[in-house]
Scaffold this motif. Structure first.
Motif, PDB file in Angstrom:
ATOM      1  N   TYR A 439      70.768  50.073  24.076  1.00 24.38           N
ATOM      2  CA  TYR A 439      72.040  50.669  24.468  1.00 24.38           C
ATOM      3  C   TYR A 439      71.888  51.482  25.755  1.00 24.38           C
ATOM      4  N   SER A 440      72.924  51.466  26.576  1.00 22.50           N
ATOM      5  CA  SER A 440      72.840  52.089  27.897  1.00 22.50           C
ATOM      6  C   SER A 440      73.495  53.460  27.963  1.00 22.50           C
ATOM      7  N   ASN A 441      74.179  53.893  26.906  1.00 23.27           N
ATOM      8  CA  ASN A 441      74.783  55.222  26.927  1.00 23.27           C
ATOM      9  C   ASN A 441      74.657  55.874  25.560  1.00 23.27           C
ATOM     10  N   THR A 442      74.779  57.196  25.560  1.00 26.81           N
ATOM     11  CA  THR A 442      74.527  57.961  24.342  1.00 26.81           C
ATOM     12  C   THR A 442      75.601  57.766  23.285  1.00 26.81           C
ATOM     13  N   TYR A 443      76.810  57.390  23.687  1.00 26.52           N
ATOM     14  CA  TYR A 443      77.884  57.199  22.710  1.00 26.52           C
ATOM     15  C   TYR A 443      77.623  55.953  21.861  1.00 26.52           C
ATOM     16  N   ASP A 444      77.233  54.828  22.527  1.00 27.83           N
ATOM     17  CA  ASP A 444      76.907  53.604  21.782  1.00 27.83           C
ATOM     18  C   ASP A 444      75.663  53.821  20.922  1.00 27.83           C
ATOM     19  N   LEU A 445      74.703  54.562  21.473  1.00 25.57           N
ATOM     20  CA  LEU A 445      73.471  54.846  20.738  1.00 25.57           C
ATOM     21  C   LEU A 445      73.765  55.659  19.485  1.00 25.57           C
ATOM     22  N   ALA A 446      74.639  56.652  19.620  1.00 26.65           N
ATOM     23  CA  ALA A 446      75.004  57.479  18.462  1.00 26.65           C
ATOM     24  C   ALA A 446      75.722  56.664  17.406  1.00 26.65           C
ATOM     25  N   GLU A 447      76.596  55.762  17.840  1.00 28.98           N
ATOM     26  CA  GLU A 447      77.333  54.924  16.884  1.00 28.98           C
ATOM     27  C   GLU A 447      76.377  53.988  16.153  1.00 28.98           C
ATOM     28  N   ALA A 448      75.417  53.406  16.878  1.00 33.19           N
ATOM     29  CA  ALA A 448      74.454  52.479  16.260  1.00 33.19           C
ATOM     30  C   ALA A 448      73.582  53.184  15.231  1.00 33.19           C
ATOM     31  N   LEU A 449      73.236  54.450  15.482  1.00 35.91           N
ATOM     32  CA  LEU A 449      72.374  55.204  14.573  1.00 35.91           C
ATOM     33  C   LEU A 449      73.169  56.073  13.605  1.00 35.91           C
ATOM     34  N   ASN A 450      74.504  55.924  13.647  1.00 38.51           N
ATOM     35  CA  ASN A 450      75.384  56.622  12.698  1.00 38.51           C
ATOM     36  C   ASN A 450      75.183  58.143  12.734  1.00 38.51           C
ATOM     37  N   THR A 451      75.184  58.702  13.962  1.00 38.42           N
ATOM     38  CA  THR A 451      75.056  60.137  14.104  1.00 38.42           C
ATOM     39  C   THR A 451      75.958  60.577  15.252  1.00 38.42           C
ATOM     40  N   SER A 452      75.944  61.847  15.584  1.00 32.10           N
ATOM     41  CA  SER A 452      76.825  62.347  16.643  1.00 32.10           C
ATOM     42  C   SER A 452      76.180  62.199  18.013  1.00 32.10           C
ATOM     43  N   GLN A 453      77.024  62.141  19.050  1.00 36.43           N
ATOM     44  CA  GLN A 453      76.526  61.999  20.415  1.00 36.43           C
ATOM     45  C   GLN A 453      75.709  63.212  20.849  1.00 36.43           C
ATOM     46  N   PRO A 454      76.134  64.455  20.530  1.00 29.45           N
ATOM     47  CA  PRO A 454      75.301  65.608  20.893  1.00 29.45           C
ATOM     48  C   PRO A 454      73.923  65.562  20.252  1.00 29.45           C
ATOM     49  N   THR A 455      73.841  65.071  19.014  1.00 27.30           N
ATOM     50  CA  THR A 455      72.538  64.945  18.358  1.00 27.30           C
ATOM     51  C   THR A 455      71.645  63.982  19.122  1.00 27.30           C
ATOM     52  N   ILE A 456      72.211  62.862  19.569  1.00 31.71           N
ATOM     53  CA  ILE A 456      71.432  61.880  20.327  1.00 31.71           C
ATOM     54  C   ILE A 456      70.950  62.477  21.640  1.00 31.71           C
ATOM     55  N   VAL A 457      71.831  63.204  22.327  1.00 32.32           N
ATOM     56  CA  VAL A 457      71.440  63.834  23.595  1.00 32.32           C
ATOM     57  C   VAL A 457      70.272  64.784  23.368  1.00 32.32           C
ATOM     58  N   ARG A 458      70.365  65.571  22.296  1.00 30.01           N
ATOM     59  CA  ARG A 458      69.298  66.518  21.985  1.00 30.01           C
ATOM     60  C   ARG A 458      67.989  65.811  21.634  1.00 30.01           C
ATOM     61  N   LYS A 459      68.088  64.730  20.863  1.00 30.25           N
ATOM     62  CA  LYS A 459      66.886  63.995  20.466  1.00 30.25           C
ATOM     63  C   LYS A 459      66.238  63.292  21.655  1.00 30.25           C
ATOM     64  N   LEU A 460      67.050  62.727  22.544  1.00 28.83           N
ATOM     65  CA  LEU A 460      66.506  62.058  23.740  1.00 28.83           C
ATOM     66  C   LEU A 460      65.731  63.047  24.602  1.00 28.83           C
ATOM     67  N   LYS A 461      66.292  64.252  24.739  1.00 26.17           N
ATOM     68  CA  LYS A 461      65.616  65.285  25.516  1.00 26.17           C
ATOM     69  C   LYS A 461      64.344  65.754  24.817  1.00 26.17           C
ATOM     70  N   LYS A 462      64.429  65.902  23.508  1.00 27.18           N
ATOM     71  CA  LYS A 462      63.275  66.368  22.734  1.00 27.18           C
ATOM     72  C   LYS A 462      62.098  65.409  22.846  1.00 27.18           C
ATOM     73  N   TYR A 463      62.385  64.113  22.734  1.00 26.60           N
ATOM     74  CA  TYR A 463      61.309  63.119  22.739  1.00 26.60           C
ATOM     75  C   TYR A 463      61.064  62.509  24.126  1.00 26.60           C
ATOM     76  N   LYS A 464      61.825  62.999  25.126  1.00 29.21           N
ATOM     77  CA  LYS A 464      61.673  62.532  26.514  1.00 29.21           C
ATOM     78  C   LYS A 464      61.855  61.014  26.598  1.00 29.21           C
ATOM     79  N   ILE A 465      62.926  60.539  25.988  1.00 28.64           N
ATOM     80  CA  ILE A 465      63.240  59.110  25.972  1.00 28.64           C
ATOM     81  C   ILE A 465      64.338  58.843  26.979  1.00 28.64           C
ATOM     82  N   GLN A 466      64.161  57.840  27.805  1.00 24.90           N
ATOM     83  CA  GLN A 466      65.139  57.457  28.808  1.00 24.90           C
ATOM     84  C   GLN A 466      65.913  56.220  28.340  1.00 24.90           C
ATOM     85  N   LEU A 467      67.232  56.228  28.562  1.00 18.89           N
ATOM     86  CA  LEU A 467      68.025  55.042  28.269  1.00 18.89           C
ATOM     87  C   LEU A 467      67.742  53.976  29.307  1.00 18.89           C
ATOM     88  N   ARG A 468      67.968  52.749  28.911  1.00 16.21           N
ATOM     89  CA  ARG A 468      67.691  51.653  29.838  1.00 16.21           C
ATOM     90  C   ARG A 468      68.699  51.637  30.993  1.00 16.21           C
TER      91      ARG A 468
END
Length: 468
Positions: A439-468
């Motif tokens: 997925y290329s954006n945090t909204y689609d990523l959050a929907e795929a993982l059944n969680t909120s977009q702010p949670t995904i943003v926080r997790k991406l920053k925590k684990y230093k993961i970059q979207l494609r």
């Protein structure tokens, strides 16, 4: 303007400020005002109730400093200044309750952001009402299903979860071929829901109005009894036979569908007789000299590799091709992670209703479920949810409540012993990294993982993961 007029104007301005201060202070929602640089100018007492921090602490603090100290998780102010529009996001407060932050820009005469007014609303009461509404809707659905059952009308969906794209395609195909009298071969590991798919095809076919769905587990019946169960027998066909004879499963499924589960366990001798049924549309009871025409559609299922069995001589090739007219392969649960969270909620709701419980599952345990391989697939997940719900003392089920066999390093794919929290983070990082490749954006990523977009943003920053 005279001095008297100036004094009167000054008094009016003070009255307006006092009224504004009273409105802000008495607002039930938290009010948080910053300048364009993110420096806190004003807050109200409600923010203490929502965040647990005195309102005076915020004054003069920069929002970035508050984030660094862990008081704020995200800054709506920075986004408002950058995007020059109203921005909303959801985050958790100190008690873990969800809060809705809505930042609104205040512009100067040049159209530049001068201040940002943020409204902070505690969503806990709203979430409670939503949960109650969801329970009411669930009860309403259950009542509707019970009424349909009493009317002898099968459920149209039967609780099937098809959030993942592979499952959507499978059930879309099943719906389109429901009224086509071609043989269906359902493939998939043990516990993926092959019998549920067979039931769905029957329910949505015209045959459900004319006949029954008869299920036969070819691996559960001894081979010496399987023939009489399938084809029936005449009076006196063998010692111990009923004096009136007995119809077989094929006859019972006349005008309906016969579901042959574990077809790979069917003995070679019976494979020949089954082939004749498929070719001629007739069966012959044990002890009878006359064939009997039947109108039966066959759905077969197996967790075995029938092609390999054909090659090894354990399954007839001609029968394989007769069965393999419409193959439907259900992927394992580990290959359709989008279905895991909905399935968890469905099974938990069923268990809570069955045992009059009110159990919930915490986030870390849900993340564990997402990373687990599920060798037993949906059946294993359903059994584990029920086991946890009835054996856990607390209302919230945590990862510590898992049985010992689920707490091995192999389960979470590490090669050394680590603290439980670290193990969960390892699994969480792996799942998010996999999803981030798709997925290329945090909204689609959050929907795929059944969680909120702010949670995904926080997790991406925590684990230093970059979207494609």
């Amino acid at each position: 303007m005279t001095g008297i007029n100036l004094q009167r104007e000054n008094e009016n301005l003070k009255d307006v400020n006092r009224e504004l201060d009273a409105i802000i202070e008495n607002s039930y929602d938290g009010i948080y005002i910053t300048d364009k640089n993110g420096i806190t100018l004003k807050t109200n007492s409600a923010i203490e109730r929502i965040t647990g921090i005195p309102k005076d602490y915020y004054i003069g603090k920069h929002v970035d400093d508050l984030i660094k100290r862990g008081i704020l998780k995200n800054s709506v102010t920075n986004r408002v200044v950058k995007e020059k529009r109203t921005v909303s996001l959801v985050q958790h407060n100190y008690e873990g309750n969800e809060t809705l932050l809505t930042g609104t820009p205040v512009f100067n005469e040049n159209g530049e952001v001068k201040k940002v007014v943020t409204n902070i609303r505690d969503l806990s009461e709203l979430n409670t009402l939503q949960n109650k509404l969801r329970r009411v809707n669930q009860l309403n659905t259950q009542y509707k299903k019970e009424l349909e059952r009493l009317k002898n009308k099968p459920d149209q969906v039967n609780g099937i979860v098809t959030k993942s794209e592979p499952m959507k395609r499978i059930y879309d195909t099943a719906n389109r071929i429901a009224d086509i009298d071609a043989t269906v071969l359902i493939l998939g590991e043990t516990g993926v829901g092959k019998d549920v798919l067979a039931q769905y095809i029957f329910t949505n076919s015209n045959r459900s109005k004319k006949g029954d769905l008869i299920k036969v587990n070819c691996g559960a019946i001894p081979s010496d009894l399987l023939e009489s169960e399938l084809f029936g027998y005449e009076r006196g066909a063998f010692t111990g036979a009923s004096k009136d004879g007995k119809p077989g499963m094929f006859e019972l499924a006349h005008k309906g569908i016969l579901f042959l589960d574990e077809i790979g366990e069917l003995p070679l001798a019976l494979q020949v007789k089954l082939l004749r049924v498929l070719q001629e549309g007739e069966i012959q009871r044990i002890g009878s000299t006359k064939p009997k025409k039947i109108d039966v559609r066959i759905i077969a299922a197996t967790n075995q590799d029938l092609k390999k069995m054909v090659k090894n001589g354990d399954f007839r090739e001609d029968l394989y091709y007769r069965l393999n007219v419409i193959p439907l392969e259900i992927p394992s649960l580990r290959k359709r992670q989008e279905d895991i969270f909905p399935l968890i909620q469905r099974f938990l709701d069923e268990v809570n209703d069955k045992y009059q419980l009110n159990k919930q599952i915490d986030y870390d345990l849900k993340d564990f479920f997402l990373s687990y391989e599920w060798p037993g697939n949906i059946r294993e997940l359903a059994n584990l949810i029920e086991r946890l719900a009835v054996t856990t003392r607390n209302e919230t089920i945590t990862i510590e409540n898992l049985p010992d066999e689920y707490l091995t390093s192999k389960t979470i794919k590490t090669n050394h012993i680590v603290p439980l929290k670290e193990a969960v983070e390892i699994a969480e990082k792996r799942v998010i990294a996999l999803a981030a490749e798709k997925y290329s954006n945090t909204y689609d990523l959050a929907e795929a993982l059944n969680t909120s977009q702010p949670t995904i943003v926080r997790k991406l920053k925590k684990y230093k993961i970059q979207l494609r």
